[in-house]
Design a protein around this motif. Sequence first.
Motif, mmCIF file in Angstrom:
data_model
loop_
_atom_site.group_PDB
_atom_site.id
_atom_site.type_symbol
_atom_site.label_atom_id
_atom_site.label_comp_id
_atom_site.label_asym_id
_atom_site.label_seq_id
_atom_site.Cartn_x
_atom_site.Cartn_y
_atom_site.Cartn_z
ATOM 1 N N GLY A 1 -6.587 11.218 -6.843
ATOM 2 C CA GLY A 1 -7.347 10.819 -5.656
ATOM 3 C C GLY A 1 -7.049 9.402 -5.214
ATOM 4 O O GLY A 1 -6.925 9.117 -4.022
ATOM 5 N N VAL A 2 -6.903 8.497 -6.175
ATOM 6 C CA VAL A 2 -6.579 7.107 -5.842
ATOM 7 C C VAL A 2 -5.208 7.020 -5.185
ATOM 8 O O VAL A 2 -5.003 6.311 -4.186
ATOM 9 C CB VAL A 2 -6.641 6.227 -7.106
ATOM 10 C CG1 VAL A 2 -6.067 4.845 -6.824
ATOM 11 C CG2 VAL A 2 -8.069 6.101 -7.592
ATOM 12 N N GLY A 3 -4.243 7.768 -5.721
ATOM 13 C CA GLY A 3 -2.904 7.743 -5.130
ATOM 14 C C GLY A 3 -2.887 8.287 -3.720
ATOM 15 O O GLY A 3 -2.265 7.713 -2.821
ATOM 16 N N ALA A 4 -3.588 9.408 -3.506
ATOM 17 C CA ALA A 4 -3.638 9.982 -2.160
ATOM 18 C C ALA A 4 -4.335 9.047 -1.180
ATOM 19 O O ALA A 4 -3.904 8.883 -0.034
ATOM 20 C CB ALA A 4 -4.343 11.335 -2.215
ATOM 21 N N LEU B 1 -2.023 6.235 -0.229
ATOM 22 C CA LEU B 1 -0.996 6.698 0.706
ATOM 23 C C LEU B 1 -1.554 6.858 2.107
ATOM 24 O O LEU B 1 -0.915 6.468 3.101
ATOM 25 C CB LEU B 1 -0.406 8.020 0.204
ATOM 26 C CG LEU B 1 0.767 8.584 1.004
ATOM 27 C CD1 LEU B 1 1.931 7.605 0.990
ATOM 28 C CD2 LEU B 1 1.202 9.918 0.446
ATOM 29 N N LEU B 2 -2.757 7.422 2.224
ATOM 30 C CA LEU B 2 -3.369 7.589 3.545
ATOM 31 C C LEU B 2 -3.665 6.247 4.201
ATOM 32 O O LEU B 2 -3.470 6.070 5.412
ATOM 33 C CB LEU B 2 -4.661 8.402 3.410
ATOM 34 C CG LEU B 2 -4.488 9.885 3.062
ATOM 35 C CD1 LEU B 2 -5.839 10.541 2.871
ATOM 36 C CD2 LEU B 2 -3.707 10.608 4.156
ATOM 37 N N ILE B 3 -4.135 5.266 3.403
ATOM 38 C CA ILE B 3 -4.396 3.934 3.955
ATOM 39 C C ILE B 3 -3.104 3.300 4.472
ATOM 40 O O ILE B 3 -3.070 2.688 5.542
ATOM 41 C CB ILE B 3 -5.055 3.045 2.884
ATOM 42 C CG1 ILE B 3 -6.475 3.529 2.605
ATOM 43 C CG2 ILE B 3 -5.095 1.582 3.332
ATOM 44 C CD1 ILE B 3 -7.145 2.814 1.456
ATOM 45 N N GLY B 4 -2.024 3.434 3.701
ATOM 46 C CA GLY B 4 -0.742 2.883 4.143
ATOM 47 C C GLY B 4 -0.251 3.509 5.423
ATOM 48 O O GLY B 4 0.238 2.830 6.328
ATOM 49 N N ALA C 1 0.826 -1.209 0.000
ATOM 50 C CA ALA C 1 0.000 0.000 0.000
ATOM 51 C C ALA C 1 0.856 1.253 0.000
ATOM 52 O O ALA C 1 0.593 2.211 -0.735
ATOM 53 C CB ALA C 1 -0.936 -0.010 1.222
ATOM 54 N N LEU C 2 1.915 1.262 0.829
ATOM 55 C CA LEU C 2 2.814 2.417 0.853
ATOM 56 C C LEU C 2 3.506 2.610 -0.489
ATOM 57 O O LEU C 2 3.652 3.737 -0.981
ATOM 58 C CB LEU C 2 3.847 2.246 1.966
ATOM 59 C CG LEU C 2 3.326 2.399 3.397
ATOM 60 C CD1 LEU C 2 4.415 2.051 4.390
ATOM 61 C CD2 LEU C 2 2.846 3.824 3.634
ATOM 62 N N LEU C 3 3.945 1.509 -1.108
ATOM 63 C CA LEU C 3 4.622 1.606 -2.395
ATOM 64 C C LEU C 3 3.700 2.145 -3.469
ATOM 65 O O LEU C 3 4.062 3.041 -4.240
ATOM 66 C CB LEU C 3 5.160 0.231 -2.786
ATOM 67 C CG LEU C 3 5.891 0.141 -4.138
ATOM 68 C CD1 LEU C 3 7.114 1.037 -4.128
ATOM 69 C CD2 LEU C 3 6.279 -1.286 -4.449
ATOM 70 N N LEU C 4 2.451 1.620 -3.521
ATOM 71 C CA LEU C 4 1.498 2.102 -4.516
ATOM 72 C C LEU C 4 1.156 3.569 -4.310
ATOM 73 O O LEU C 4 1.053 4.338 -5.271
ATOM 74 C CB LEU C 4 0.231 1.246 -4.462
ATOM 75 C CG LEU C 4 0.360 -0.200 -4.964
ATOM 76 C CD1 LEU C 4 -0.955 -0.933 -4.768
ATOM 77 C CD2 LEU C 4 0.757 -0.223 -6.431
ATOM 78 N N GLY C 5 0.987 3.958 -3.058
ATOM 79 C CA GLY C 5 0.674 5.357 -2.792
ATOM 80 C C GLY C 5 1.793 6.295 -3.196
ATOM 81 O O GLY C 5 1.569 7.329 -3.824
ATOM 82 N N SER C 6 3.032 5.936 -2.861
ATOM 83 C CA SER C 6 4.164 6.797 -3.228
ATOM 84 C C SER C 6 4.353 6.861 -4.734
ATOM 85 O O SER C 6 4.621 7.924 -5.304
ATOM 86 C CB SER C 6 5.435 6.276 -2.548
ATOM 87 O OG SER C 6 5.698 4.953 -2.951
ATOM 88 N N ARG D 1 0.524 3.172 11.319
ATOM 89 C CA ARG D 1 0.317 3.696 12.669
ATOM 90 C C ARG D 1 -0.361 2.663 13.562
ATOM 91 O O ARG D 1 0.013 2.487 14.725
ATOM 92 C CB ARG D 1 -0.541 4.954 12.590
ATOM 93 C CG ARG D 1 -0.785 5.615 13.928
ATOM 94 C CD ARG D 1 -1.570 6.892 13.760
ATOM 95 N NE ARG D 1 -1.815 7.519 15.057
ATOM 96 C CZ ARG D 1 -2.509 8.630 15.224
ATOM 97 N NH1 ARG D 1 -3.015 9.246 14.169
ATOM 98 N NH2 ARG D 1 -2.700 9.127 16.428
ATOM 99 N N ARG D 2 -1.379 1.971 12.993
ATOM 100 C CA ARG D 2 -2.074 0.959 13.787
ATOM 101 C C ARG D 2 -1.139 -0.178 14.170
ATOM 102 O O ARG D 2 -1.162 -0.675 15.300
ATOM 103 C CB ARG D 2 -3.245 0.414 12.983
ATOM 104 C CG ARG D 2 -4.118 -0.562 13.742
ATOM 105 C CD ARG D 2 -5.304 -0.981 12.897
ATOM 106 N NE ARG D 2 -6.149 -1.942 13.602
ATOM 107 C CZ ARG D 2 -7.213 -2.517 13.076
ATOM 108 N NH1 ARG D 2 -7.573 -2.231 11.848
ATOM 109 N NH2 ARG D 2 -7.918 -3.387 13.772
ATOM 110 N N ARG D 3 -0.283 -0.583 13.233
ATOM 111 C CA ARG D 3 0.658 -1.666 13.536
ATOM 112 C C ARG D 3 1.660 -1.248 14.602
ATOM 113 O O ARG D 3 2.016 -2.027 15.486
ATOM 114 C CB ARG D 3 1.382 -2.079 12.254
ATOM 115 C CG ARG D 3 2.297 -3.282 12.437
ATOM 116 C CD ARG D 3 2.873 -3.707 11.103
ATOM 117 N NE ARG D 3 3.763 -4.850 11.266
ATOM 118 C CZ ARG D 3 3.360 -6.104 11.321
ATOM 119 N NH1 ARG D 3 2.084 -6.375 11.233
ATOM 120 N NH2 ARG D 3 4.221 -7.092 11.452
#
Length: 213
Positions: free
Chosen positions: A70-73, A76-79, A8-13, A84-86
């Motif tokens: 919007g999809v990218g942002a 990134l927010l989900i990642g 998720a982080l990779l896709l967002g970035s 943070r939760r982890r």
Amino acid sequence: MARFLGLALLLGSVAVTMVTFGPAFMASSSARALATPRLGSTTLRLGSQPVAALAAVSAPTMKASPSFAGVGAAALLIGVALARRRSERTLSTQRRLRLAGKEIPRNKEIAWALMCSVFGIGKTTAFTVTQAVGIDPHTRTGDLSEEEELRLAEELGKYTLENPLRRMYKANCSQLLEIKHRRGIRMQKGLPVRFQRSKTNNRNARKLNPYRL
């Protein structure tokens, strides 16, 4: 979980990078592809203008797609939220709790954690112990204070649990066989001891009863 977080982080970035720098890069690459090639000192011309000028005029102006941004942002927010939760879960599970010689899970309710971890504690005993020490049975183990953990350990010390309880069970079954009791003899033969049918449906008794002696 870790793989999903990294993806998720990779896709967002990647999405944010493409939205930010993608149009300029593609425009510059198109201009370079259509730029004037030079063979020695000769410049190719189309009519009275060089090809480079025509390429600069005809190069398309590319704009970022709002939906893609919007999809990218969102990715990134989900990642970031998953990371943070982890990290919060990791911090909450650092401190250990051992009761009756067993490790108690930190992310479960205390009553359920005792039932799952300690041999000899069932639902009734777990709720009785937690209410005796003044702890809500539905409290997460990680939320207990050190004082509550000490009270819980002191209360569990009044019960026979784990290996002493296993030895007691084995001694009781061996005594039944020693005095030639019907239950002991049927255990030795691998048969049910509580008047169940033995022609069928006695697989667990055949498997477990001989090892109880």
